[in-house]
Motif scaffolding. Structure first.
Motif, PDB file in Angstrom:
ATOM      1  N   MET A 138       0.830  -1.198   0.000  1.00 40.12           N
ATOM      2  CA  MET A 138       0.000   0.000   0.000  1.00 40.12           C
ATOM      3  C   MET A 138       0.868   1.252   0.000  1.00 40.12           C
ATOM      4  SD  MET A 138      -3.046   1.175  -0.035  1.00 40.12           S
ATOM      5  CE  MET A 138      -3.917   2.702   0.266  1.00 40.12           C
ATOM      6  N   ILE A 139       1.892   1.275   0.829  1.00 38.61           N
ATOM      7  CA  ILE A 139       2.790   2.434   0.902  1.00 38.61           C
ATOM      8  C   ILE A 139       3.499   2.651  -0.432  1.00 38.61           C
ATOM      9  CG2 ILE A 139       4.876   3.333   2.000  1.00 38.61           C
ATOM     10  CD1 ILE A 139       3.970   1.872   4.560  1.00 38.61           C
ATOM     11  N   ALA A 140       3.954   1.564  -1.042  1.00 38.82           N
ATOM     12  CA  ALA A 140       4.625   1.665  -2.335  1.00 38.82           C
ATOM     13  C   ALA A 140       3.683   2.222  -3.404  1.00 38.82           C
ATOM     14  CB  ALA A 140       5.161   0.301  -2.747  1.00 38.82           C
ATOM     15  N   ALA A 141       2.429   1.758  -3.393  1.00 37.54           N
ATOM     16  CA  ALA A 141       1.451   2.236  -4.375  1.00 37.54           C
ATOM     17  C   ALA A 141       1.151   3.717  -4.166  1.00 37.54           C
ATOM     18  CB  ALA A 141       0.170   1.412  -4.281  1.00 37.54           C
ATOM     19  N   LEU A 142       1.022   4.128  -2.901  1.00 40.59           N
ATOM     20  CA  LEU A 142       0.770   5.535  -2.602  1.00 40.59           C
ATOM     21  C   LEU A 142       1.951   6.404  -3.026  1.00 40.59           C
ATOM     22  CD1 LEU A 142      -0.894   5.267   0.936  1.00 40.59           C
ATOM     23  CD2 LEU A 142      -1.976   6.092  -1.156  1.00 40.59           C
ATOM     24  N   ALA A 143       3.157   5.950  -2.711  1.00 42.11           N
ATOM     25  CA  ALA A 143       4.352   6.716  -3.058  1.00 42.11           C
ATOM     26  C   ALA A 143       4.497   6.848  -4.571  1.00 42.11           C
ATOM     27  CB  ALA A 143       5.587   6.055  -2.459  1.00 42.11           C
ATOM     28  N   ALA A 144       4.273   5.740  -5.280  1.00 43.38           N
ATOM     29  CA  ALA A 144       4.391   5.774  -6.739  1.00 43.38           C
ATOM     30  C   ALA A 144       3.354   6.719  -7.352  1.00 43.38           C
ATOM     31  CB  ALA A 144       4.225   4.367  -7.304  1.00 43.38           C
ATOM     32  N   SER A 145       2.120   6.663  -6.843  1.00 40.36           N
ATOM     33  CA  SER A 145       1.062   7.542  -7.358  1.00 40.36           C
ATOM     34  C   SER A 145       1.390   9.002  -7.092  1.00 40.36           C
ATOM     35  CB  SER A 145      -0.278   7.178  -6.708  1.00 40.36           C
ATOM     36  OG  SER A 145      -0.648   5.848  -7.016  1.00 40.36           O
ATOM     37  N   PHE A 146       1.888   9.292  -5.892  1.00 43.33           N
ATOM     38  CA  PHE A 146       2.216  10.661  -5.514  1.00 43.33           C
ATOM     39  C   PHE A 146       3.358  11.213  -6.371  1.00 43.33           C
ATOM     40  CE2 PHE A 146       4.523  13.578  -2.484  1.00 43.33           C
ATOM     41  CZ  PHE A 146       3.633  14.628  -2.647  1.00 43.33           C
ATOM     42  N   ILE A 147       4.403  10.436  -6.538  1.00 41.15           N
ATOM     43  CA  ILE A 147       5.553  10.888  -7.326  1.00 41.15           C
ATOM     44  C   ILE A 147       5.163  11.099  -8.786  1.00 41.15           C
ATOM     45  CG2 ILE A 147       7.816  10.208  -8.208  1.00 41.15           C
ATOM     46  CD1 ILE A 147       8.250   8.773  -5.503  1.00 41.15           C
ATOM     47  N   LEU A 148       4.383  10.158  -9.335  1.00 45.20           N
ATOM     48  CA  LEU A 148       3.931  10.294 -10.718  1.00 45.20           C
ATOM     49  C   LEU A 148       3.090  11.555 -10.892  1.00 45.20           C
ATOM     50  CD1 LEU A 148       3.690   9.160 -13.575  1.00 45.20           C
ATOM     51  CD2 LEU A 148       1.716   7.828 -12.792  1.00 45.20           C
ATOM     52  N   ALA A 149       2.172  11.796  -9.932  1.00 49.81           N
ATOM     53  CA  ALA A 149       1.320  12.984 -10.008  1.00 49.81           C
ATOM     54  C   ALA A 149       2.155  14.260  -9.964  1.00 49.81           C
ATOM     55  CB  ALA A 149       0.305  12.979  -8.865  1.00 49.81           C
ATOM     56  N   LEU A 150       3.160  14.301  -9.095  1.00 46.38           N
ATOM     57  CA  LEU A 150       4.036  15.474  -9.002  1.00 46.38           C
ATOM     58  C   LEU A 150       4.792  15.711 -10.302  1.00 46.38           C
ATOM     59  CD1 LEU A 150       5.590  15.165  -5.425  1.00 46.38           C
ATOM     60  CD2 LEU A 150       3.903  16.835  -6.196  1.00 46.38           C
ATOM     61  N   LEU A 151       5.314  14.643 -10.881  1.00 49.01           N
ATOM     62  CA  LEU A 151       6.084  14.774 -12.125  1.00 49.01           C
ATOM     63  C   LEU A 151       5.206  15.267 -13.270  1.00 49.01           C
ATOM     64  CD1 LEU A 151       8.300  11.548 -11.945  1.00 49.01           C
ATOM     65  CD2 LEU A 151       9.033  13.922 -11.588  1.00 49.01           C
ATOM     66  N   VAL A 152       3.998  14.706 -13.365  1.00 50.61           N
ATOM     67  CA  VAL A 152       3.093  15.126 -14.438  1.00 50.61           C
ATOM     68  C   VAL A 152       2.711  16.586 -14.259  1.00 50.61           C
ATOM     69  CG1 VAL A 152       0.799  14.801 -15.430  1.00 50.61           C
ATOM     70  CG2 VAL A 152       2.205  12.808 -14.874  1.00 50.61           C
ATOM     71  N   PHE A 153       2.389  16.966 -13.023  1.00 52.00           N
ATOM     72  CA  PHE A 153       1.986  18.347 -12.789  1.00 52.00           C
ATOM     73  C   PHE A 153       3.144  19.312 -13.046  1.00 52.00           C
ATOM     74  CE2 PHE A 153       1.120  21.899  -9.719  1.00 52.00           C
ATOM     75  CZ  PHE A 153       0.159  22.492 -10.514  1.00 52.00           C
ATOM     76  N   HIS A 154       4.354  18.925 -12.655  1.00 49.71           N
ATOM     77  CA  HIS A 154       5.524  19.769 -12.899  1.00 49.71           C
ATOM     78  C   HIS A 154       5.702  20.010 -14.404  1.00 49.71           C
ATOM     79  CE1 HIS A 154       9.442  21.550 -12.138  1.00 49.71           C
ATOM     80  NE2 HIS A 154       9.974  20.752 -13.048  1.00 49.71           N
ATOM     81  N   TRP A 155       5.445  18.984 -15.182  1.00 49.14           N
ATOM     82  CA  TRP A 155       5.532  19.107 -16.641  1.00 49.14           C
ATOM     83  C   TRP A 155       4.412  19.997 -17.176  1.00 49.14           C
ATOM     84  CZ3 TRP A 155       2.708  15.501 -20.274  1.00 49.14           C
ATOM     85  CH2 TRP A 155       2.997  15.805 -21.612  1.00 49.14           C
ATOM     86  N   VAL A 156       3.223  19.813 -16.631  1.00 44.87           N
ATOM     87  CA  VAL A 156       2.044  20.546 -17.093  1.00 44.87           C
ATOM     88  C   VAL A 156       2.203  22.046 -16.876  1.00 44.87           C
ATOM     89  CG1 VAL A 156      -0.375  20.991 -16.493  1.00 44.87           C
ATOM     90  CG2 VAL A 156       0.399  18.664 -16.944  1.00 44.87           C
ATOM     91  N   LEU A 157       2.865  22.435 -15.787  1.00 49.09           N
ATOM     92  CA  LEU A 157       3.027  23.856 -15.494  1.00 49.09           C
ATOM     93  C   LEU A 157       3.837  24.591 -16.549  1.00 49.09           C
ATOM     94  CD1 LEU A 157       3.592  24.124 -11.646  1.00 49.09           C
ATOM     95  CD2 LEU A 157       1.537  24.559 -12.958  1.00 49.09           C
TER      96      LEU A 157
END
Length: 481
Positions: free
Chosen positions: A37-56
């Protein structure tokens, strides 16, 4: 900051915290191990941050063009891959729509539409699509895709109006690629269209405060939304609670003329809404489609089921058999009211039931894979889709709690109060009436909108901690903290 502002933020924070804890517990059980569960949460969070950083780094037009196109393509791929047939209530309405196209309206006297005449609105919508494009499920599913993408656009502008441009991008992205919003496009549910209409009405109210036309269009949008899915009373109550303090404030400040003018606009929303309901009911009755007003039907059924402590407020055979013993109308109403009164007597049991219902509806596993994959014998996909959706839902609840905390401290961004009021009203309504986890999809867009502020503030904090150059607060990238 007013007391009402603090109270709203506290209530919203309590809701998001409860749902965060319950969804964490549920998905921990689903994954079977804490590290997974922790790994899935961490992966989702990091992916979301990377995508948003690109989107900006994109300008607005490029962002909308790229991601709306991707969202559309993903939804189209899903409905083309998934040939699911309608089931349950969706099947009743689709069969009735086929009869309506052929000129046979006898379904209006069936037990289903006699008990739930408010389903006729969506049935007539389906009949109109079938009449225009032909009898193929693809066209109805295609309209789901169109309205789903339209909702993403509305969420973008709504979150941008309530908070800032960045929050609008976050909210739109999450809505576009949140799995239930994609896979429910293959289900002939009335939720996709009604959500589009209700959120459009809210956006018109917030963006057009000086335009009489916008207020009337908002009433029209909310009214049609209610014809498609009968939860419009939640939106009307939310509109009243949001604008009443503003009107009272104008009156106390000796701006009586402005207060009267604003009150007339709010009254216009209600007038258009109820006039539309009256005209729709009168038209269907005069056309011989039904003998009942759309607001009629089995009025106490959902309350009777919702107060059943043994089934945690979910549909059950026992209540169905009990109700079916009695003739439709006053006899059934009396019998259902009797059972409702019995279930309201034990106050401690009632409070425990409401707590369990809150956790069950908002903290349980999403049921979209079940509805979308019915009849395909692909239940391996159900678990896989839950593995992808679950961590993101938990993160959304966490960011929702962060949003409420930060908004409580700052007192900024008053427009979001409308959406928070609506969410709390909807949550409260389902403490009394029947629940299904599918019903939370009506307000997932609102959850996504509210949590966008928390996500953005967490992202901004990480940026500051990393000592990276801050983006400009204006210009093409338009960042407004």
């Amino acid at each position: 900051m007013t007391f009402s502002t603090r109270a709203l933020s506290v209530a919203g924070g309590i809701f998001f915290l409860i749902v965060l804890i319950s969804s964490l517990a549920n998905y921990l059980n689903h994954f079977g191990a804490a590290w997974k569960m922790i790994a899935a949460l961490a992966a989702s969070f990091i992916l979301a941050l990377l995508v948003f950083h690109w989107v900006l780094r994109m300008n607005r037009k490029m962002f909308l063009a790229i991601f709306l196109s991707l969202g559309f393509a993903v939804r189209m791929a899903w409905i083309l891959w998934n040939p699911a047939l309608p089931e349950s209530d969706f099947l009743f309405m689709h069969n009735a729509a086929l009869q309506a196209v052929s000129g046979d309206f006898s379904f209006g006297d069936s037990a289903y539409f006699t008990s739930f005449p408010y389903q006729l609105g969506f049935t007539m919508y389906e009949a109109a699509i079938i009449g225009l494009f032909g009898n193929h499920l693809f066209y109805l599913k295609l309209m789901n895709v169109v309205f789903s993408i339209g909702t993403a656009v509305i969420i973008y502008y709504s979150a941008s109006k309530a908070f800032n441009e960045n929050c609008g991008r976050i909210a739109a992205l999450l809505y576009l690629f949140y799995i239930p919003n994609i896979i429910m496009c293959s289900v002939l549910t009335n939720q996709t269209l009604s959500t589009f209409l209700f959120l459009l009405g809210c956006l018109l109210l917030l963006r057009g405060t000086d335009s009489k036309i916008n207020w009337l269009l908002a009433g029209l949008s909310l009214g049609i939304g209610h014809l498609i899915r009968p939860i419009g009373v939640v939106y009307l109550a939310g509109v009243f609670l949001f604008f009443a303090p503003k009107l009272w404030g104008l009156w106390l400040k000796d701006s009586k003329r402005r207060a009267v003018s604003a009150a007339a606009k709010v009254a216009g929303v209600f007038a258009v809404f109820y006039l539309l309901q009256f005209l729709a009911s009168a038209s269907l009755i005069s056309a011989g489609v039904t003998h009942n007003a759309l607001s009629g039907g089995d009025r106490y059924w959902k309350f009777m089921v919702g107060l059943n402590a043994e089934t945690n407020g979910s549909w059950n055979v026992d209540d169905a058999r009990y109700a079916n013993q009695y003739a439709y109308g006053e006899e059934r109403d009396r019998a259902e009211l009797l059972r409702i009164r019995e279930r309201l007597e034990n106050k401690s049991q009632l409070a425990e039931l409401m707590g369990r219902k809150l956790v069950s509806m908002w903290g349980s596993k999403d049921s979209s894979p079940y509805w979308s994959l019915q009849g395909l014998n692909r239940w391996d996909w159900e678990r896989s889709l839950s593995n992808w959706e679950g961590p993101l839902y938990v993160l959304m609840c966490a960011f929702g709690f962060v949003s409420m905390l930060l908004l409580w401290k700052s007192g900024k961004h008053r427009d979001h109060h409308l959406y928070l009021i609506l969410l709390l009203l909807y949550v409260a309504a389902h403490l009394l009436i029947e629940i299904q986890s599918r019903y939370r999809l009506d307000f997932i867009p609102v959850v996504i909108l509210l949590q966008s502020y928390g996500f953005y503030q967490v992202y901004a904090w990480i940026r500051r901690r990393s000592h990276s150059p801050a983006y400009s607060s204006s210009g093409a990238n338009g960042i407004d903290a």
